[in-house]
Design a protein around this motif. Sequence first.
Motif, PDB file in Angstrom:
ATOM      1  N   THR A  21       0.816  -1.212   0.000  1.00 40.30           N
ATOM      2  CA  THR A  21       0.000   0.000   0.000  1.00 40.30           C
ATOM      3  C   THR A  21       0.856   1.271   0.000  1.00 40.30           C
ATOM      4  OG1 THR A  21      -0.198  -0.046   2.419  1.00 40.30           O
ATOM      5  CG2 THR A  21      -1.946  -1.119   1.133  1.00 40.30           C
ATOM      6  N   ARG A  22       2.160   1.123   0.288  1.00 38.84           N
ATOM      7  CA  ARG A  22       3.094   2.252   0.248  1.00 38.84           C
ATOM      8  C   ARG A  22       4.415   1.771  -0.338  1.00 38.84           C
ATOM      9  NH1 ARG A  22       2.508   4.878   6.271  1.00 38.84           N
ATOM     10  NH2 ARG A  22       0.262   5.274   6.189  1.00 38.84           N
ATOM     11  N   PRO A  23       5.158   2.672  -0.970  1.00 38.92           N
ATOM     12  CA  PRO A  23       6.463   2.288  -1.530  1.00 38.92           C
ATOM     13  C   PRO A  23       7.527   2.209  -0.437  1.00 38.92           C
ATOM     14  CG  PRO A  23       6.094   4.613  -1.900  1.00 38.92           C
ATOM     15  CD  PRO A  23       4.819   4.068  -1.275  1.00 38.92           C
ATOM     16  N   ILE A  24       8.623   1.567  -0.764  1.00 40.04           N
ATOM     17  CA  ILE A  24       9.766   1.486   0.145  1.00 40.04           C
ATOM     18  C   ILE A  24      10.580   2.762  -0.009  1.00 40.04           C
ATOM     19  CG2 ILE A  24      11.900   0.253   0.678  1.00 40.04           C
ATOM     20  CD1 ILE A  24      10.402  -2.285  -0.435  1.00 40.04           C
ATOM     21  N   LEU A  25      10.657   3.531   1.064  1.00 41.32           N
ATOM     22  CA  LEU A  25      11.386   4.795   1.042  1.00 41.32           C
ATOM     23  C   LEU A  25      12.534   4.823   2.044  1.00 41.32           C
ATOM     24  CD1 LEU A  25       8.386   7.292   0.784  1.00 41.32           C
ATOM     25  CD2 LEU A  25       9.738   6.281  -1.079  1.00 41.32           C
ATOM     26  N   TYR A  26      12.634   3.789   2.869  1.00 40.42           N
ATOM     27  CA  TYR A  26      13.681   3.740   3.892  1.00 40.42           C
ATOM     28  C   TYR A  26      14.181   2.302   4.007  1.00 40.42           C
ATOM     29  CZ  TYR A  26      15.911   3.824   8.477  1.00 40.42           C
ATOM     30  OH  TYR A  26      16.809   3.688   9.504  1.00 40.42           O
ATOM     31  N   VAL A  27      15.505   2.144   3.928  1.00 36.87           N
ATOM     32  CA  VAL A  27      16.126   0.831   4.073  1.00 36.87           C
ATOM     33  C   VAL A  27      17.244   0.953   5.087  1.00 36.87           C
ATOM     34  CG1 VAL A  27      17.401  -1.005   2.901  1.00 36.87           C
ATOM     35  CG2 VAL A  27      15.570   0.208   1.688  1.00 36.87           C
ATOM     36  N   CYS A  28      17.267   0.022   6.028  1.00 36.86           N
ATOM     37  CA  CYS A  28      18.283   0.021   7.073  1.00 36.86           C
ATOM     38  C   CYS A  28      18.908  -1.366   7.133  1.00 36.86           C
ATOM     39  CB  CYS A  28      17.642   0.384   8.404  1.00 36.86           C
ATOM     40  SG  CYS A  28      18.824   0.450   9.763  1.00 36.86           S
ATOM     41  N   ARG A  29      20.197  -1.402   7.393  1.00 31.68           N
ATOM     42  CA  ARG A  29      20.893  -2.674   7.521  1.00 31.68           C
ATOM     43  C   ARG A  29      21.582  -2.715   8.882  1.00 31.68           C
ATOM     44  NH1 ARG A  29      25.499  -5.310   3.882  1.00 31.68           N
ATOM     45  NH2 ARG A  29      25.204  -7.391   4.727  1.00 31.68           N
ATOM     46  N   ALA A  30      20.805  -2.588   9.944  1.00 28.15           N
ATOM     47  CA  ALA A  30      21.335  -2.549  11.306  1.00 28.15           C
ATOM     48  C   ALA A  30      21.676  -3.951  11.779  1.00 28.15           C
ATOM     49  CB  ALA A  30      20.316  -1.918  12.246  1.00 28.15           C
ATOM     50  N   ASP A  31      22.880  -4.107  12.288  1.00 28.87           N
ATOM     51  CA  ASP A  31      23.356  -5.386  12.823  1.00 28.87           C
ATOM     52  C   ASP A  31      23.221  -6.517  11.813  1.00 28.87           C
ATOM     53  OD1 ASP A  31      23.981  -4.203  15.319  1.00 28.87           O
ATOM     54  OD2 ASP A  31      21.895  -4.413  15.948  1.00 28.87           O
ATOM     55  N   GLY A  32      23.305  -6.186  10.524  1.00 32.57           N
ATOM     56  CA  GLY A  32      23.243  -7.197   9.477  1.00 32.57           C
ATOM     57  C   GLY A  32      21.853  -7.536   8.999  1.00 32.57           C
ATOM     58  N   ASP A  33      20.817  -7.148   9.740  1.00 36.39           N
ATOM     59  CA  ASP A  33      19.436  -7.413   9.338  1.00 36.39           C
ATOM     60  C   ASP A  33      18.946  -6.308   8.415  1.00 36.39           C
ATOM     61  OD1 ASP A  33      19.141  -9.761  10.823  1.00 36.39           O
ATOM     62  OD2 ASP A  33      18.507  -8.659  12.613  1.00 36.39           O
ATOM     63  N   TRP A  34      18.405  -6.687   7.280  1.00 41.95           N
ATOM     64  CA  TRP A  34      17.841  -5.738   6.338  1.00 41.95           C
ATOM     65  C   TRP A  34      16.410  -5.410   6.737  1.00 41.95           C
ATOM     66  CZ3 TRP A  34      20.093  -3.695   1.845  1.00 41.95           C
ATOM     67  CH2 TRP A  34      21.313  -4.249   1.449  1.00 41.95           C
ATOM     68  N   GLN A  35      16.052  -4.118   6.678  1.00 43.68           N
ATOM     69  CA  GLN A  35      14.682  -3.665   6.898  1.00 43.68           C
ATOM     70  C   GLN A  35      14.293  -2.774   5.719  1.00 43.68           C
ATOM     71  OE1 GLN A  35      13.961  -1.946  10.824  1.00 43.68           O
ATOM     72  NE2 GLN A  35      15.946  -2.754  11.440  1.00 43.68           N
ATOM     73  N   PHE A  36      13.174  -3.081   5.113  1.00 46.86           N
ATOM     74  CA  PHE A  36      12.652  -2.307   3.981  1.00 46.86           C
ATOM     75  C   PHE A  36      11.321  -1.723   4.433  1.00 46.86           C
ATOM     76  CE2 PHE A  36      15.703  -5.080   2.133  1.00 46.86           C
ATOM     77  CZ  PHE A  36      16.174  -4.458   0.997  1.00 46.86           C
ATOM     78  N   LEU A  37      11.298  -0.415   4.650  1.00 45.04           N
ATOM     79  CA  LEU A  37      10.146   0.230   5.284  1.00 45.04           C
ATOM     80  C   LEU A  37       9.604   1.372   4.432  1.00 45.04           C
ATOM     81  CD1 LEU A  37      11.815   0.442   8.798  1.00 45.04           C
ATOM     82  CD2 LEU A  37      10.367  -1.398   7.928  1.00 45.04           C
ATOM     83  N   CYS A  38       8.386   1.764   4.741  1.00 44.03           N
ATOM     84  CA  CYS A  38       7.752   2.859   4.002  1.00 44.03           C
ATOM     85  C   CYS A  38       8.243   4.224   4.474  1.00 44.03           C
ATOM     86  CB  CYS A  38       6.231   2.776   4.135  1.00 44.03           C
ATOM     87  SG  CYS A  38       5.611   3.106   5.795  1.00 44.03           S
ATOM     88  N   GLY A  39       8.846   4.269   5.633  1.00 47.09           N
ATOM     89  CA  GLY A  39       9.337   5.535   6.168  1.00 47.09           C
ATOM     90  C   GLY A  39       8.333   6.243   7.056  1.00 47.09           C
ATOM     91  N   GLY A  40       7.126   5.711   7.160  1.00 44.47           N
ATOM     92  CA  GLY A  40       6.105   6.299   8.028  1.00 44.47           C
ATOM     93  C   GLY A  40       6.323   5.918   9.482  1.00 44.47           C
ATOM     94  N   ASP A  41       5.618   6.606  10.365  1.00 36.82           N
ATOM     95  CA  ASP A  41       5.747   6.290  11.794  1.00 36.82           C
ATOM     96  C   ASP A  41       4.412   5.841  12.381  1.00 36.82           C
ATOM     97  OD1 ASP A  41       4.391   8.678  11.765  1.00 36.82           O
ATOM     98  OD2 ASP A  41       5.804   9.755  13.035  1.00 36.82           O
TER      99      ASP A  41
END
Length: 91
Positions: A21-41
Amino acid sequence: MKKIEPVNLGVYVCPHVFEDTRPILYVCRADGDWQFLCGGDDHDENPHLVGVGHLTERDPTLNELAELKEDWEAERTEIGVEWVYSECEPE
């Protein structure tokens, strides 16, 4: 262009990305784990685990992040604009 591999690599996504329902606008690779998020809170659910190939198939521009270093993040305002890179903030 490099690709994020393997395509069955498990990554975390927010409910908005999972439901497409939303595009991926934020990607984080903290501690080796990938997170693909919309950037919303406005997330009230736990993240989902999916294979990264499902995401890169939907949005091939995510492959631009194939060499994102561990403990770094990338953010953009919309699909098609350049990613802005920075180190992840310690939690």
